[in-house]
Motif scaffolding. Sequence first.
Motif: not given
Length: 245
Positions: A79, A217, A220
């Motif tokens: 991330s 996404d 994360h």
Amino acid sequence: MPGRLPPAMRPQHQSTAVDVYASNSDLYADPRLVERVDYRRRFKRHRPRTRSVVLAPHGGGIEVGTSELCLAIAGYSPSTRVPIGQTHDYWMFEGLRTASNDELHVTSSHCDDRVARAMVSGAAHALGLHGCTAAAAGLEDHDRAVLVGGRDALLRLELLTRLRRAGFHTVDAADHPVLGGGDRANIANRTKTRQGGQLELTTPLRNAMFAENSRSDRRHTTTEVFWDFVHACRAALAAREAPTN
């Protein structure tokens, strides 16, 4: 297009479909493709070089989840890309399209990216990360499994041992005709010793590694499964780098 293999000679990849491009150079030369729109290349090369290099030749939307794994196994947060421990050199090629990323697949034995080859040729060890369907691996559709291959027998043993200890369904793929990673031309086997490791993760296993499995996404929302896998691979690389090996 110059450099393209005739259909009967094009390399086969995991799904047994024929690659569109004969090599990375062939792909880069296609005027219809735009770097950073259709694809991108990311890498980190340390000075001095690290002993091991981690590779994701089919990252992004081609073999989903391998980019994030490449970063984490190389020692970077997916991330933030902040170091999370000992770091390794890494290289990845990523499909960035919203669809049809499979058209950007170049079989690992035909990977001729200059940076990738230079990095691997200067390394003692390499680990290539790939995704496959359970069917291609000869398993049930729901199987969360990883096939462990490559020409580096010691690294393969370390990976098999540590991934099994971490609770993963592991398959020794040394003799697998398609997913075994035994081709000497495989980018992971182009190290100083002409041997490396290769992991083929089934789709169900990769799906379990992310709470939200989308391009925006994934990095994360890594799960415990993801980090258990990463820690096992990092431990295997550390053991392979140990002086006794």
